[in-house]
Design a protein around this motif. Structure first.
Motif, PDB file in Angstrom:
ATOM      1  N   ALA A 196       0.842  -1.209   0.000  1.00  0.00           N
ATOM      2  CA  ALA A 196       0.000   0.000   0.000  1.00  0.00           C
ATOM      3  C   ALA A 196       0.871   1.250   0.000  1.00  0.00           C
ATOM      4  CB  ALA A 196      -0.929  -0.014   1.204  1.00  0.00           C
ATOM      5  N   GLN A 197       1.960   1.216   0.767  1.00  0.00           N
ATOM      6  CA  GLN A 197       2.843   2.382   0.835  1.00  0.00           C
ATOM      7  C   GLN A 197       3.493   2.689  -0.508  1.00  0.00           C
ATOM      8  OE1 GLN A 197       5.130   1.145   4.275  1.00  0.00           O
ATOM      9  NE2 GLN A 197       4.476   2.974   5.389  1.00  0.00           N
TER      10      GLN A 197
ATOM     11  N   LEU B 191       3.088   5.795  -3.100  1.00  0.00           N
ATOM     12  CA  LEU B 191       4.267   6.545  -3.526  1.00  0.00           C
ATOM     13  C   LEU B 191       4.378   6.690  -5.046  1.00  0.00           C
ATOM     14  CD1 LEU B 191       6.842   7.757  -2.149  1.00  0.00           C
ATOM     15  CD2 LEU B 191       7.981   5.601  -2.676  1.00  0.00           C
ATOM     16  N   LEU B 192       4.012   5.632  -5.761  1.00  0.00           N
ATOM     17  CA  LEU B 192       4.272   5.597  -7.209  1.00  0.00           C
ATOM     18  C   LEU B 192       3.693   6.796  -7.981  1.00  0.00           C
ATOM     19  CD1 LEU B 192       5.712   3.981  -9.410  1.00  0.00           C
ATOM     20  CD2 LEU B 192       3.580   2.751  -9.781  1.00  0.00           C
TER      21      LEU B 192
ATOM     22  N   ARG C 103      11.304   5.226 -10.023  1.00  0.00           N
ATOM     23  CA  ARG C 103      10.027   4.621 -10.395  1.00  0.00           C
ATOM     24  C   ARG C 103      10.193   3.159 -10.736  1.00  0.00           C
ATOM     25  NH1 ARG C 103       7.151   8.556 -14.571  1.00  0.00           N
ATOM     26  NH2 ARG C 103       5.666   6.855 -14.632  1.00  0.00           N
ATOM     27  N   ARG C 104      11.307   2.849 -11.424  1.00  0.00           N
ATOM     28  CA  ARG C 104      11.517   1.455 -11.793  1.00  0.00           C
ATOM     29  C   ARG C 104      11.726   0.610 -10.541  1.00  0.00           C
ATOM     30  NH1 ARG C 104      15.035   2.259 -15.876  1.00  0.00           N
ATOM     31  NH2 ARG C 104      16.789   1.822 -14.522  1.00  0.00           N
ATOM     32  N   ILE C 105      12.496   1.133  -9.610  1.00  0.00           N
ATOM     33  CA  ILE C 105      12.723   0.393  -8.362  1.00  0.00           C
ATOM     34  C   ILE C 105      11.408   0.147  -7.641  1.00  0.00           C
ATOM     35  CG2 ILE C 105      13.788   0.523  -6.067  1.00  0.00           C
ATOM     36  CD1 ILE C 105      16.057   2.151  -7.361  1.00  0.00           C
ATOM     37  N   VAL C 106      10.600   1.205  -7.574  1.00  0.00           N
ATOM     38  CA  VAL C 106       9.316   1.077  -6.873  1.00  0.00           C
ATOM     39  C   VAL C 106       8.417   0.061  -7.584  1.00  0.00           C
ATOM     40  CG1 VAL C 106       7.188   2.298  -6.276  1.00  0.00           C
ATOM     41  CG2 VAL C 106       9.384   3.366  -5.816  1.00  0.00           C
ATOM     42  N   ARG C 107       8.397   0.144  -8.936  1.00  0.00           N
ATOM     43  CA  ARG C 107       7.560  -0.799  -9.691  1.00  0.00           C
ATOM     44  C   ARG C 107       8.011  -2.244  -9.476  1.00  0.00           C
ATOM     45  NH1 ARG C 107       7.681   2.246 -14.416  1.00  0.00           N
ATOM     46  NH2 ARG C 107       5.965   3.723 -14.492  1.00  0.00           N
ATOM     47  N   ASP C 108       9.331  -2.451  -9.493  1.00  0.00           N
ATOM     48  CA  ASP C 108       9.854  -3.803  -9.257  1.00  0.00           C
ATOM     49  C   ASP C 108       9.435  -4.313  -7.897  1.00  0.00           C
ATOM     50  OD1 ASP C 108      11.046  -3.778 -11.669  1.00  0.00           O
ATOM     51  OD2 ASP C 108      13.104  -3.481 -10.947  1.00  0.00           O
TER      52      ASP C 108
ATOM     53  N   ALA D   8       5.798  -5.260  -7.828  1.00  0.00           N
ATOM     54  CA  ALA D   8       5.575  -6.559  -8.482  1.00  0.00           C
ATOM     55  C   ALA D   8       5.965  -7.697  -7.546  1.00  0.00           C
ATOM     56  CB  ALA D   8       6.378  -6.626  -9.777  1.00  0.00           C
ATOM     57  N   LEU D   9       7.105  -7.504  -6.857  1.00  0.00           N
ATOM     58  CA  LEU D   9       7.607  -8.517  -5.933  1.00  0.00           C
ATOM     59  C   LEU D   9       6.625  -8.756  -4.784  1.00  0.00           C
ATOM     60  CD1 LEU D   9      10.658  -9.701  -6.028  1.00  0.00           C
ATOM     61  CD2 LEU D   9      10.855  -8.491  -3.836  1.00  0.00           C
ATOM     62  N   LEU D  10       6.149  -7.637  -4.221  1.00  0.00           N
ATOM     63  CA  LEU D  10       5.229  -7.724  -3.084  1.00  0.00           C
ATOM     64  C   LEU D  10       3.913  -8.368  -3.512  1.00  0.00           C
ATOM     65  CD1 LEU D  10       5.898  -4.222  -1.502  1.00  0.00           C
ATOM     66  CD2 LEU D  10       6.399  -6.434  -0.446  1.00  0.00           C
ATOM     67  N   LYS D  11       3.453  -8.013  -4.716  1.00  0.00           N
ATOM     68  CA  LYS D  11       2.202  -8.596  -5.214  1.00  0.00           C
ATOM     69  C   LYS D  11       2.344 -10.107  -5.341  1.00  0.00           C
ATOM     70  CE  LYS D  11      -0.356  -4.989  -7.552  1.00  0.00           C
ATOM     71  NZ  LYS D  11      -0.611  -4.293  -8.813  1.00  0.00           N
ATOM     72  N   ASP D  12       3.511 -10.518  -5.824  1.00  0.00           N
ATOM     73  CA  ASP D  12       3.795 -11.937  -5.960  1.00  0.00           C
ATOM     74  C   ASP D  12       3.742 -12.642  -4.615  1.00  0.00           C
ATOM     75  OD1 ASP D  12       4.188 -12.713  -8.548  1.00  0.00           O
ATOM     76  OD2 ASP D  12       6.203 -13.532  -8.104  1.00  0.00           O
ATOM     77  N   LYS D  13       4.404 -12.004  -3.650  1.00  0.00           N
ATOM     78  CA  LYS D  13       4.473 -12.563  -2.313  1.00  0.00           C
ATOM     79  C   LYS D  13       3.059 -12.677  -1.727  1.00  0.00           C
ATOM     80  CE  LYS D  13       6.996 -11.644   1.953  1.00  0.00           C
ATOM     81  NZ  LYS D  13       7.797 -10.643   2.659  1.00  0.00           N
ATOM     82  N   LEU D  14       2.268 -11.629  -1.942  1.00  0.00           N
ATOM     83  CA  LEU D  14       0.903 -11.630  -1.400  1.00  0.00           C
ATOM     84  C   LEU D  14       0.044 -12.704  -2.070  1.00  0.00           C
ATOM     85  CD1 LEU D  14      -0.123  -7.927  -0.773  1.00  0.00           C
ATOM     86  CD2 LEU D  14       0.141  -9.777   0.881  1.00  0.00           C
ATOM     87  N   LYS D  15       0.290 -12.911  -3.360  1.00  0.00           N
ATOM     88  CA  LYS D  15      -0.475 -13.939  -4.070  1.00  0.00           C
ATOM     89  C   LYS D  15      -0.238 -15.288  -3.410  1.00  0.00           C
ATOM     90  CE  LYS D  15      -1.140 -12.653  -8.761  1.00  0.00           C
ATOM     91  NZ  LYS D  15      -0.252 -12.467  -9.912  1.00  0.00           N
ATOM     92  N   LYS D  16       1.045 -15.544  -3.068  1.00  0.00           N
ATOM     93  CA  LYS D  16       1.382 -16.807  -2.413  1.00  0.00           C
ATOM     94  C   LYS D  16       0.674 -16.895  -1.067  1.00  0.00           C
ATOM     95  CE  LYS D  16       5.742 -17.759  -4.653  1.00  0.00           C
ATOM     96  NZ  LYS D  16       6.840 -16.787  -4.723  1.00  0.00           N
ATOM     97  N   ILE D  17       0.750 -15.799  -0.300  1.00  0.00           N
ATOM     98  CA  ILE D  17       0.100 -15.785   1.016  1.00  0.00           C
ATOM     99  C   ILE D  17      -1.407 -16.000   0.852  1.00  0.00           C
ATOM    100  CG2 ILE D  17      -0.427 -14.386   3.052  1.00  0.00           C
ATOM    101  CD1 ILE D  17       2.244 -12.980   2.690  1.00  0.00           C
TER     102      ILE D  17
END
Ligand code: GDP
Length: 373
Positions: free
Chosen positions: A111-112, A116-117, A148-153, A156-165
């Motif tokens: 969410a943070q 920010l993005l 922006r690229r760092i934030v986007r990456d 994506a990573l967090l979304k992936d992690k959340l999908k697993k959770i």
């Protein structure tokens, strides 16, 4: 006058949020304007007042109740020379402080970053406009592009992690079998955790702060031989950042998958009607507005009714001692769904409450297992 009362109520809540985040509020400023100043949100004169106060009292943070544009936030910060937050910042900050499991902190972090993005993008447009916006590839831009690229990456990573959770939690929910699921929903600080404790005789963390509950707790409860699952959910709040609604998906799934909602209301709060509306709105957003619901009006021990004195025209607030029958005559009892009036603290009307929950759960149970009962 109505607007002033509303502003005060909003600021009461903001002050409570600030207190929850660990701050102490020294002063409030209110300004009535047709529309906000695009550069500094408040007017120049008011900003000067705030600046004087900040300087005289060595203030560390200034918080705005509304969402500021990135440019506004930057301009105000420059002028006041101290940290400037808006309501969303503050709420995200509280969630970040209170996240206890990896699930909760992942959701908050997402969410943070999502907050920010567009702000990075906003800063970029801001710069672009300043420089004329034609064919420039300055260092500032590259920096922001990299950010922006760092934030986007990261997103994506967090979304992936959340999908697993999410998948894990989905499996866990699936494993709970066919038991009827009941979810406590409601505005923050209305007494959901307290109620959870009394019903399930467990020990869920309850305190007089906003968002004490971040992670859902699920308890198996038995009333009159009828077992069901009871879930505590995160407290809803007015202007809950949309980023949060989205990233708290697995928390809200508990609500989505519930068979019955207990919508808890703090009846002693002056704006409880607005609270009901905010909660209904979020329920609608997540597609859960039509679920069977019991309206649980809590804190009747602290409810004060407005009474008009006979000898003058002043209204006065006095403690109301209604019987349950009298409560049932009030307009609140006639809102959607069944209604019950309790004090989770004093266990007032608790057997009636349990009976109502039992009847509703039984109804759902019977439609699910028509041959067993
Ligand atoms: P939640 O955020 O909805 O989970 O709310 P909590 O259960 O943490 O309760 C918030 C505050 O309200 C705590 O200080 C509780 O002690 C208080 N509270 C809960 N139920 C009652 C009640 O029936 N009467 C009164 N007066 N206070 C209550």
């Amino acid at each position: 006058y109505q607007d002033e009362v509303k502003a005060e109520e909003y600021l009461d809540e903001l002050e409570f949020l600030a207190y929850t985040a660990g701050g102490e509020v020294l002063k409030r400023f209110v300004q009535k304007m047709e529309k906000p100043n695009p550069k500094t949100f408040i007017g120049t004169g008011k900003l000067q007042d705030v600046k004087n106060f900040v300087e005289e009292n060595d203030v560390g943070v200034v918080i705005f109740d509304d969402e500021l544009s990135p440019a506004q936030q930057k301009n105000i910060q420059k002028e006041l020379d101290c940290k400037v937050l808006d309501r969303t910042n503050l709420i995200l900050d509280i969630f970040a402080q209170r996240a206890q499991t990896s699930n909760a902190s992942t959701q908050v972090e997402l969410a943070q970053y999502q907050y920010l993005l567009p702000r990075l993008a906003g800063m970029w447009t801001h710069l672009e406009r300043q420089r004329g916006g034609i064919g420039m590839r300055g260092p500032g831009e590259t920096e922001i592009e990299t950010d922006r690229r760092i934030v986007r990456d990261r997103i994506a990573l967090l979304k992936d992690k959340l999908k697993k959770i999410d998948r894990q939690m989905g499996v866990q929910r699936g494993n709970r079998g066919a038991l009827v699921r009941v979810a406590l929903v409601g505005y923050t600080n209305v007494g959901k955790s307290t109620l959870m404790n009394v019903i399930s005789k467990s020990d869920v963390f309850a305190e007089n702060k906003l968002f004490a509950t971040l992670d859902t707790t699920v308890r198996k409860v038995v009333i009159g031989n009828l077992p069901f699952l009871l879930t505590d959910t995160v407290g809803f709040i007015r202007k809950l950042p949309t980023q949060l609604v989205e990233s708290f998906k697995s928390t809200l799934d508990e609500v989505r998958e519930a068979d019955l909602l207990l919508h808890v209301v703090d009846i002693s709060h002056p704006s409880f009607e607005h609270h009901i509306d905010s909660v209904d709105k979020i329920l609608e957003e997540i597609g859960s507005a039509d679920k069977p619901t019991i309206m649980v009006f809590n804190k009747i021990d602290a409810y004060e009714a407005e009474e008009i004195e006979e000898d003058d025209l002043m209204t006065e607030k006095t403690k109301a001692h209604y019987t349950l029958e009298e409560w049932k005559q009030t307009w609140m009892a006639k809102l959607n769904g069944d209604a019950i009036f309790i004090s989770a603290l004093n266990k007032e009307n608790f057997s009636e409450f349990r009976k109502l929950v039992y009847e509703k759960v039984k109804e759902i149970h019977t439609t699910r297992f028509p041959y067993n009962s």
